[in-house]
Scaffold this active site. Structure first.
Site, PDB file in Angstrom:
ATOM      1  N   ASP A  47       0.845  -1.189   0.000  1.00 56.52           N
ATOM      2  CA  ASP A  47       0.000   0.000   0.000  1.00 56.52           C
ATOM      3  C   ASP A  47       0.884   1.243   0.000  1.00 56.52           C
ATOM      4  OD1 ASP A  47      -2.308   1.845   0.840  1.00 56.52           O
ATOM      5  OD2 ASP A  47      -3.299  -0.103   0.867  1.00 56.52           O
ATOM      6  N   HIS A  84      -3.776   6.121   3.413  1.00 51.29           N
ATOM      7  CA  HIS A  84      -4.484   4.909   2.983  1.00 51.29           C
ATOM      8  C   HIS A  84      -3.858   3.655   3.585  1.00 51.29           C
ATOM      9  CE1 HIS A  84      -5.870   1.839  -0.001  1.00 51.29           C
ATOM     10  NE2 HIS A  84      -6.942   2.601  -0.070  1.00 51.29           N
ATOM     11  N   ASN A 180     -13.837  -0.219  -6.997  1.00 55.08           N
ATOM     12  CA  ASN A 180     -14.972   0.652  -6.687  1.00 55.08           C
ATOM     13  C   ASN A 180     -15.572   1.288  -7.942  1.00 55.08           C
ATOM     14  OD1 ASN A 180     -14.204   0.277  -3.920  1.00 55.08           O
ATOM     15  ND2 ASN A 180     -12.661   1.857  -4.206  1.00 55.08           N
ATOM     16  N   SER A 246     -11.206  -1.068  -0.502  1.00 54.40           N
ATOM     17  CA  SER A 246      -9.905  -1.018   0.175  1.00 54.40           C
ATOM     18  C   SER A 246     -10.038  -1.319   1.656  1.00 54.40           C
ATOM     19  CB  SER A 246      -9.275   0.371   0.026  1.00 54.40           C
ATOM     20  OG  SER A 246      -8.688   0.553  -1.223  1.00 54.40           O
TER      21      SER A 246
END
Length: 306
Positions: A47, A84, A180, A246
């Site tokens: 990530d 994130h 998404n 996520s």
């Protein structure tokens, strides 16, 4: 290789959730009540990095590496300048020292920074990170058990698929957010590596168990878990609520850590990737009766090892 990858965060929600209600939805306490919290399980989080000094996470970090151009390409600096990665890591492993607990609070995190602080990266760097995770060994001989990826690309790339298959062959479970892109439409959407058969592709529901309008659907979907208004750790020792597949994927990564520890106790050995996947699929409850939007159903740890 010029193909790019990006994080799969959907939206930023108001920072008003002081409890991760998703933990109740998946029945994580069924394991915690038996003191099973993911101990000695290593999860590689690919990530934007991590807040290495966060009060809830700093003790979980077992190692890390930067595969991006951030910090002048310094491989030893995997600090999260986005938020994130820290949010994802908290869903997996936050320790509840002050404010927040993750699914597997005693698991160990190998932080592989494959997305830069703007949330983007290259597929080449992702592939390098996968092989790094396969070959990584800790000071006491630890190896990576699980890879968590809340990222994706719309391009199906053979070298990426080859790396995924090699990791699974080495008994590493790979958990990937589905993406998404759906926007409430009844169409199939594909993000890679999520749509590869070898990975565990995770879609999202809200906290009332309704399918998230953004959650990608396709025939390779494996499981769904909470992904809306998820309160977790954030950069600068902070906390924030975010939504997206996520956020759904790390619930499953943490659940796998609990299943691994339980299996070690019950069977006195390591499960293969296929055996662990079978236990995960047992730990689900169908909601909609449509595998393209929910896979095998909602993550439900109350059904594990029954």
């Amino acid at each position: 290789m010029k193909d790019s990858i990006s994080l799969l965060e959907f939206d930023v929600m108001p920072d008003d959730k002081q409890k991760n209600s998703g933990l109740d939805m998946i029945f994580a306490s069924q394991f915690w009540n038996r003191n099973i919290e993911g101990s000695k399980v290593v999860i590689a989080v690919m990530d934007t990095g991590i807040d290495i000094n966060h009060e809830e996470l700093k003790d979980n970090i077992i190692g890390g590496r930067n595969f991006t151009s951030d910090y002048q390409y310094n491989p030893n600096n995997y600090l999260d300048g986005n938020g994130h990665g820290t949010h994802v890591a908290g869903i997996i492993a936050a320790q509840n020292k002050k404010k927040y607990i993750g699914v597997a609070p005693k698991s160990s995190l190998l932080i592989l920074k494959t997305l830069n602080n703007n949330g983007s990266g290259s597929v080449t760097n992702l592939i390098q990170a996968i092989y790094y995770a396969i070959n990584w060994r800790g000071e006491n001989g630890e190896k990576v058990n699980i890879i968590s990826m809340s990222l994706g690309t719309k391009n199906n790339i053979k070298l990426l698929h080859d790396a995924i298959k090699y990791a699974v062959k080495n008994d590493i479970s790979i958990v990937v957010a589905s993406g998404n892109d759906r926007n409430g439409k009844e169409v199939l959407n594909y993000r890679y590596p999520g749509a590869y058969n070898e990975v565990i592709q995770v879609g999202s529901v809200n906290l009332t168990k309704k399918l998230s309008s953004f959650s990608n659907s396709n025939e390779q979907l494996d499981i769904i878990s909470p992904g809306e208004s998820i309160y977790s750790t954030f950069i600068q020792n902070g906390y924030k609520s975010l939504s997206g597949t996520s956020m759904a994927a790390p619930f499953v990564a943490g659940a796998l850590a609990l299943l691994i520890e339980e299996a070690r106790i019950l069977f006195k050995r390591e499960l293969t990737e296929a055996e662990l996947y079978a236990q995960l699929i047992k730990s689900t409850s169908l909601l909609f009766g449509n595998p393209t939007i929910e896979g095998n159903g909602l993550l439900n740890l109350s059904k594990s090892f029954t």
